[in-house]
Every structure is written in structure tokens, then in C-alpha cells.
Design an enzyme around this catalytic site. Structure first.
Site: not given
Ligand code: PBG
Length: 325
Positions: A197, A249
Site C-alpha cells: 500500500k 493499492k
Molecule cells: C485506511 C485506508 C485508506 C484507504 C483504504 N483504507 C486510506 C489511507 O490509507 O489513507 C483508501 C481507499 C481509497 O482511496 O479508495 N483505513
């Protein structure tokens, strides 16, 4: 003139021929719908930066869960927005916290027909907006956070969740959660690990979607977009720690990472078509600059082609419905 020596266009000549030889599918079961549920919402609240996506209340959440499941989506990923936040994100481990209540509701409604998943992270629940608890100097305390994640996983499992989705990028989170679940008698609850991520600008609209309190950034725990090898290491560690599925992601800027992870692990690989990827298409389509439906299908096809077994996407229900027609 000896050219052409081969004629690849033969296989593109008619819609029937193209359909016959298509290498990549997009099917409803390959789509997972992320859903937001907000504790104090009397009515569903629109999210300005994500036209068409809302923060649900418990009633509307149930309804869209049924709608998505009827359309055949493979799963639902739940995110909770609590009315009160605190330094340790205590709403996340409270059995009556909004996310745990939502899990109970959705499992009761559609749990027999789709996979109910929940985000396992503290950022929606902490008043500072970070994915973990902080040390006195304000940095994110990895190991103290792991203990809370394990507790949060058990609370979600007790609420009936099928799959937890740890998204906080803490070291050892998958192992700590697996151990916590197994000790509490939840050996059957699966882990969908956000393995690679990235600290991405494409999460921007999501921060509005969850009323994020974050100031600053997540660069001490989410990955640097410059790095690829690091993603393979994260994926390997997650599989070793017990991840049942690993996820990359965002998706579109990271299709190379997705393909590389696909080649190195022996578990399903998922991808998250994130909020910014959604909003870009919606905004361009609203301006009349892009063919919305074609852009959506091309987006999802590209992510599948790069190696995703399934895709988290805000378009899941709409696409599943249109495929079913
Ligand atoms: C954190 C989380 C995020 C997203 C999913 N889980 C945000 C982040 O890490 O700041 C992002 C999902 C998206 O942008 O569609 N709980």
C-alpha cells in the site's frame, strides 16, 4: 511486396470473434464493493469528491448490501465512521462501535451469499487520524498498534466478519492478527492483507469519505511510490505471516507491482481501484471529456489483465448489474 506475413486483424474482425478470443474477463464475482457507514447519519450523506458514493446509515447500508449481492458482487468491504474519535481509536474495538454493528447487520442480511469484509485499521477511529497509536513524541508506535489490531480483529470476528482487511502497513500486522484470531477461536476468519500500500495522492477523496482527521502524511508506514522490490518483500512477509490474499493499492499507477506480486506469491492477489481513480473518471465524464462506461470497463479490464483475482471498486454494483443484463 511480401508483407504482411501474418494477419492478427483476422481475430479482431467481428464482435463475435473478439469475444471468442478475449483473454481477460470482468465478472461480477471479481468485484468487491467498498461501503462507508457513518454512526450519526440520519440520512445517507453524499461525498462531494466522490459523486455517486455516500456515507450510509445502518438502514441504507443494509439496502445497498442486498442490492450489491443481488447483482452478484464477490464481496463487500466495510468502513466505519464513528461519531467520536479518541487517541487510541477505542471505537474500533468496542463491540457496539459502528463498524462492528455494521458487520452484524450486513452478515445478518447477506452473509450467506457474499463475502463480508471489514477494514482493519485505526485511522477512522483516532482523533489524530493515523493508522496506529502514537508514542509521546508523536510517531506511530508499531508494536503497541499491533496489540490493538489483534483486539480489533477479534471484535470483528465476534461480529461475524468473514474476512478482515488490515490496511495500516504496520510491520508484523498480519502475524499478530492471525495469532489473535486463532487464540480466540477464529481460525476460519480469513485475512486480506493490504500488502503493498503506497503513500498515494490518489487516496485524497477517501479522506473526505471517512472524515479523516489526518494532518501530515503516512510516509513512515505506507510505501514510497518509487519502490517496487519493497512491495515484493511486503507481499512475501504477509504470506509468511498467514495472509490468505494479498492486495496492491492503488491499482492503476501500480499495475507493474500487481503483475510482479502475482508472479511471486501463491495466494490470490487483489487490487484496490481507489477513490482518486474513481473520481478522475467521474469528473472527466461529468465534464463530457471521456466516455464514462467505456473508461470504467477499460479500467477494470486493465487491472484484471495485470493479474488481479478480484478488484475493490466503487463501481462494483453498477458494473455487476450491467454485466448481468
Ligand atoms: C485506511 C485506508 C485508506 C484507504 C483504504 N483504507 C486510506 C489511507 O490509507 O489513507 C483508501 C481507499 C481509497 O482511496 O479508495 N483505513
Amino acid at each position: 511486396m511480401g508483407y504482411p506475413t501474418e494477419r492478427p486483424r483476422r481475430l479482431r474482425r467481428t464482435p463475435a470473434m473478439r469475444r471468442l478470443v478475449a483473454e481477460t474477463t470482468v465478472e461480477p464475482r471479481e468485484l468487491v464493493l467498498p461501503l462507508f457507514v457513518r454512526e450519526d447519519a440520519a440520512e445517507p450523506q453524499p461525498i462531494a469528491s466522490m459523486p455517486g458514493v455516500v456515507q450510509h446509515n445502518r438502514d441504507s447500508l443494509r439496502k445497498v448490501a442486498v442490492e450489491a449481492t443481488t447483482a452478484g458482487v464477490g464481496g463487500l468491504m466495510l468502513f466505519g465512521i464513528p461519531a467520536h474519535k479518541d487517541a487510541t481509536g477505542s471505537g474500533a474495538v468496542d463491540p457496539d462501535g459502528i463498524l462492528n454493528q455494521a458487520i452484524r447487520d450486513v452478515v445478518a442480511e447477506v452473509g450467506g451469499d457474499t463475502v463480508v469484509m471489514a477494514d482493519l485499521c485505526l485511522d477512522e477511529f483516532t482523533d489524530h487520524g493515523h493508522c496506529g497509536v502514537l508514542t509521546p513524541d508523536g510517531s506511530v508506535d508499531n508494536d503497541a498498534t499491533l496489540r490493538i489490531y489483534a483486539e480489533m480483529a477479534v471484535a470483528q470476528a465476534e461480529a461475524g466478519v468473514h474476512t478482515v482487511g488490515p490496511s495500516g502497513m504496520m510491520d508484523g500486522q498480519v502475524g499478530a492478527i492471525r495469532e489473535g484470531l486463532d487464540r480466540a477461536g477464529f481460525a476460519d476468519v480469513a485475512i486480506l492483507a493490504y500488502a503493498a500500500k503506497y503513500a498515494s495522492a490518489f487516496f485524497g477523496p477517501f479522506r473526505e469519505a471517512v472524515d479523516s482527521s489526518l494532518r501530515g502524511d503516512r510516509k513512515t508506514y505506507q510505501q514510497d511510490p518509487a519502490n517496487a522490490l519493497e512491495a515484493l518483500r511486503e507481499a512475501r512477509l504477509d504470506v509468511e505471516e498467514g495472509a490468505d490474499v494479498v492486495m496492491v493499492k492503488p491499482a492503476l499507477g501500480y499495475l507493474d507491482i500487481l503483475a510482479a506480486v502475482r508472479d511471486t506469491v501463491d495466494v490470490p492477489v487483489a487490487a484496490y481501484n481507489v477513490s482518486g481513480e474513481y473520481s478522475m473518471v467521474e469528473a472527466a465524464a461529468a465534464a463530457g471529456w471521456i466516455n464514462r462506461e467505456a473508461a470504467i470497463m477499460e479500467t477494470l479490464t486493465s487491472i484484471r489483465r495485470a493479474g488481479a483475482s478480484f478488484i475493490l471498486t466503487y463501481w462494483a454494483t453498477e458494473v455487476a448489474q450491467s454485466l448481468g443484463r
